[in-house]
Design a protein around this motif. Structure first.
Motif, PDB file in Angstrom:
ATOM      1  N   PRO A  43      28.506  78.390  49.952  1.00  0.00           N
ATOM      2  CA  PRO A  43      29.145  76.863  50.371  1.00  0.00           C
ATOM      3  C   PRO A  43      29.025  76.992  51.944  1.00  0.00           C
ATOM      4  O   PRO A  43      28.846  75.950  52.571  1.00  0.00           O
ATOM      5  CB  PRO A  43      30.421  76.825  49.847  1.00  0.00           C
ATOM      6  N   LEU A  44      29.287  77.965  52.743  1.00  0.00           N
ATOM      7  CA  LEU A  44      29.564  78.331  54.182  1.00  0.00           C
ATOM      8  C   LEU A  44      27.846  77.858  54.621  1.00  0.00           C
ATOM      9  O   LEU A  44      27.770  77.200  55.552  1.00  0.00           O
ATOM     10  CB  LEU A  44      29.664  79.475  54.604  1.00  0.00           C
ATOM     11  N   THR A  45      26.900  78.362  53.820  1.00  0.00           N
ATOM     12  CA  THR A  45      25.570  78.134  54.146  1.00  0.00           C
ATOM     13  C   THR A  45      25.294  76.629  54.152  1.00  0.00           C
ATOM     14  O   THR A  45      24.434  76.148  54.981  1.00  0.00           O
ATOM     15  CB  THR A  45      24.320  79.138  53.532  1.00  0.00           C
ATOM     16  N   GLU A  46      25.480  75.923  53.074  1.00  0.00           N
ATOM     17  CA  GLU A  46      25.259  74.633  52.712  1.00  0.00           C
ATOM     18  C   GLU A  46      25.864  73.857  53.767  1.00  0.00           C
ATOM     19  O   GLU A  46      25.378  73.041  54.279  1.00  0.00           O
ATOM     20  CB  GLU A  46      25.958  74.175  51.415  1.00  0.00           C
ATOM     21  N   LYS A  47      27.071  74.290  54.255  1.00  0.00           N
ATOM     22  CA  LYS A  47      27.860  73.418  55.445  1.00  0.00           C
ATOM     23  C   LYS A  47      27.055  73.518  56.698  1.00  0.00           C
ATOM     24  O   LYS A  47      26.974  72.387  57.465  1.00  0.00           O
ATOM     25  CB  LYS A  47      28.956  74.217  55.457  1.00  0.00           C
ATOM     26  N   MET A  48      26.153  74.641  56.908  1.00  0.00           N
ATOM     27  CA  MET A  48      25.657  74.914  58.286  1.00  0.00           C
ATOM     28  C   MET A  48      24.197  74.063  58.175  1.00  0.00           C
ATOM     29  O   MET A  48      24.033  73.437  59.100  1.00  0.00           O
ATOM     30  CB  MET A  48      25.208  76.473  58.444  1.00  0.00           C
ATOM     31  N   ILE A  49      23.776  74.108  57.021  1.00  0.00           N
ATOM     32  CA  ILE A  49      22.620  73.269  56.907  1.00  0.00           C
ATOM     33  C   ILE A  49      22.800  71.689  57.081  1.00  0.00           C
ATOM     34  O   ILE A  49      21.939  71.204  57.572  1.00  0.00           O
ATOM     35  CB  ILE A  49      21.688  73.393  55.432  1.00  0.00           C
ATOM     36  N   THR A  50      23.998  71.379  56.457  1.00  0.00           N
ATOM     37  CA  THR A  50      24.368  69.769  56.594  1.00  0.00           C
ATOM     38  C   THR A  50      24.766  69.584  58.008  1.00  0.00           C
ATOM     39  O   THR A  50      24.349  68.586  58.388  1.00  0.00           O
ATOM     40  CB  THR A  50      25.580  69.843  55.728  1.00  0.00           C
ATOM     41  N   LEU A  51      25.228  70.553  58.693  1.00  0.00           N
ATOM     42  CA  LEU A  51      25.378  70.252  60.419  1.00  0.00           C
ATOM     43  C   LEU A  51      24.019  70.002  60.830  1.00  0.00           C
ATOM     44  O   LEU A  51      23.901  69.286  61.542  1.00  0.00           O
ATOM     45  CB  LEU A  51      26.136  71.276  60.646  1.00  0.00           C
ATOM     46  N   ALA A  52      23.262  70.891  60.500  1.00  0.00           N
ATOM     47  CA  ALA A  52      21.884  70.808  61.146  1.00  0.00           C
ATOM     48  C   ALA A  52      21.006  69.617  60.888  1.00  0.00           C
ATOM     49  O   ALA A  52      20.528  68.984  61.591  1.00  0.00           O
ATOM     50  CB  ALA A  52      20.991  72.102  60.696  1.00  0.00           C
ATOM     51  N   TYR A  60      25.605  70.932  66.942  1.00  0.00           N
ATOM     52  CA  TYR A  60      24.981  72.029  67.204  1.00  0.00           C
ATOM     53  C   TYR A  60      26.034  73.416  67.750  1.00  0.00           C
ATOM     54  O   TYR A  60      26.050  74.538  67.613  1.00  0.00           O
ATOM     55  CB  TYR A  60      24.100  72.149  68.352  1.00  0.00           C
ATOM     56  N   ARG A  61      26.860  72.743  68.551  1.00  0.00           N
ATOM     57  CA  ARG A  61      28.142  73.476  69.266  1.00  0.00           C
ATOM     58  C   ARG A  61      29.014  74.026  67.934  1.00  0.00           C
ATOM     59  O   ARG A  61      29.310  75.321  67.995  1.00  0.00           O
ATOM     60  CB  ARG A  61      28.845  72.683  70.148  1.00  0.00           C
ATOM     61  N   GLN A  62      29.467  73.266  67.084  1.00  0.00           N
ATOM     62  CA  GLN A  62      30.158  73.589  65.823  1.00  0.00           C
ATOM     63  C   GLN A  62      29.267  74.970  64.994  1.00  0.00           C
ATOM     64  O   GLN A  62      29.968  75.770  64.778  1.00  0.00           O
ATOM     65  CB  GLN A  62      29.968  72.513  64.920  1.00  0.00           C
ATOM     66  N   ALA A  63      28.101  74.918  64.814  1.00  0.00           N
ATOM     67  CA  ALA A  63      27.263  75.854  64.278  1.00  0.00           C
ATOM     68  C   ALA A  63      27.312  77.030  65.200  1.00  0.00           C
ATOM     69  O   ALA A  63      27.571  78.124  64.481  1.00  0.00           O
ATOM     70  CB  ALA A  63      25.733  75.264  64.015  1.00  0.00           C
ATOM     71  N   LYS A  75      16.976  77.916  65.224  1.00  0.00           N
ATOM     72  CA  LYS A  75      15.946  77.818  64.107  1.00  0.00           C
ATOM     73  C   LYS A  75      16.663  77.094  63.168  1.00  0.00           C
ATOM     74  O   LYS A  75      15.929  76.044  62.567  1.00  0.00           O
ATOM     75  CB  LYS A  75      15.757  79.295  63.605  1.00  0.00           C
ATOM     76  N   LEU A  76      17.957  76.976  63.105  1.00  0.00           N
ATOM     77  CA  LEU A  76      18.779  75.973  61.865  1.00  0.00           C
ATOM     78  C   LEU A  76      18.333  74.767  61.974  1.00  0.00           C
ATOM     79  O   LEU A  76      17.952  73.930  61.497  1.00  0.00           O
ATOM     80  CB  LEU A  76      20.135  76.445  61.929  1.00  0.00           C
ATOM     81  N   PHE A  77      18.376  74.233  63.440  1.00  0.00           N
ATOM     82  CA  PHE A  77      18.298  72.794  64.024  1.00  0.00           C
ATOM     83  C   PHE A  77      16.891  72.497  63.972  1.00  0.00           C
ATOM     84  O   PHE A  77      16.666  71.208  64.039  1.00  0.00           O
ATOM     85  CB  PHE A  77      18.957  72.628  65.253  1.00  0.00           C
ATOM     86  N   ASP A  78      16.111  73.414  64.555  1.00  0.00           N
ATOM     87  CA  ASP A  78      14.581  73.143  64.827  1.00  0.00           C
ATOM     88  C   ASP A  78      13.846  73.199  63.576  1.00  0.00           C
ATOM     89  O   ASP A  78      12.881  72.218  63.293  1.00  0.00           O
ATOM     90  CB  ASP A  78      13.982  73.913  65.564  1.00  0.00           C
ATOM     91  N   GLU A  79      14.028  74.073  62.724  1.00  0.00           N
ATOM     92  CA  GLU A  79      13.133  74.060  61.319  1.00  0.00           C
ATOM     93  C   GLU A  79      13.890  73.862  60.273  1.00  0.00           C
ATOM     94  O   GLU A  79      13.312  73.157  59.391  1.00  0.00           O
ATOM     95  CB  GLU A  79      12.659  75.532  61.336  1.00  0.00           C
ATOM     96  N   ILE A  80      14.879  74.606  59.792  1.00  0.00           N
ATOM     97  CA  ILE A  80      15.855  74.399  58.505  1.00  0.00           C
ATOM     98  C   ILE A  80      16.425  72.969  58.361  1.00  0.00           C
ATOM     99  O   ILE A  80      15.940  72.357  57.343  1.00  0.00           O
ATOM    100  CB  ILE A  80      16.525  75.513  58.362  1.00  0.00           C
ATOM    101  N   GLY A  81      16.915  72.447  59.294  1.00  0.00           N
ATOM    102  CA  GLY A  81      17.498  71.232  59.017  1.00  0.00           C
ATOM    103  C   GLY A  81      16.534  70.166  58.745  1.00  0.00           C
ATOM    104  O   GLY A  81      16.718  69.400  57.718  1.00  0.00           O
ATOM    105  N   TYR A  84      15.131  70.069  55.177  1.00  0.00           N
ATOM    106  CA  TYR A  84      16.119  69.718  54.103  1.00  0.00           C
ATOM    107  C   TYR A  84      16.578  68.184  54.293  1.00  0.00           C
ATOM    108  O   TYR A  84      17.527  67.781  53.506  1.00  0.00           O
ATOM    109  CB  TYR A  84      17.082  70.444  53.886  1.00  0.00           C
ATOM    110  N   GLU A  85      15.775  67.416  55.119  1.00  0.00           N
ATOM    111  CA  GLU A  85      16.285  65.953  55.468  1.00  0.00           C
ATOM    112  C   GLU A  85      16.427  65.146  54.204  1.00  0.00           C
ATOM    113  O   GLU A  85      17.605  64.332  54.117  1.00  0.00           O
ATOM    114  CB  GLU A  85      15.460  65.499  56.567  1.00  0.00           C
TER     115      GLU A  85
END
Length: 113
Positions: A43-52, A60-63, A75-81, A84-85
């Motif tokens: 769930p913590l990972t899912e929350k980070m991806i949702t932020l991205a 970004y600052r929250q992450a 990487k989270l904001f440039d590639e992973i987010g 999963y758009e």
């Protein structure tokens, strides 16, 4: 988090471990751990991806405040987010792989889908 597993650690150590595991999972795409830890990391990972997926400075600052490596946040904001758009949740998968040899703890891979 009500009903959180304590994982045999005080709160500060447990949160530090989970932050490190989420960071490592986002960096490498998959980690091998016990099932109970995997269930807490998901769930913590899912929350980070949702932020991205929001992709704004506040998110970004929250992450950054949660993740332990700045390059992983990038990487989270440039590639992973963006990857999963179009997906609404369910970014991680837990695959059970049987007991660990030393103490027979049930092991699993947690991976990004």
């Amino acid at each position: 988090m009500p009903g959180t597993r304590k994982l045999g650690k005080p709160t500060d150590q447990r949160m530090a471990m989970l932050r490190a595991m989420v960071t490592y999972l986002l960096e490498h795409g998959q980690i091998k751990t016990t099932i109970s830890r995997a269930k807490d990391v998901a769930p913590l990972t899912e929350k980070m991806i949702t932020l991205a997926k929001n992709n704004n400075l506040a998110a970004y600052r929250q992450a950054l405040s949660f993740l332990t490596k700045e390059d992983v946040a990038k990487k989270l904001f440039d590639e992973i987010g963006p990857k999963y758009e179009s997906r609404n949740g369910g970014y991680t998968r837990i695959v059970r792989i049987g007991p660990r040899r030393g103490d027979a703890a049930e092991m699993a891979f947690i991976q990004l889908v």
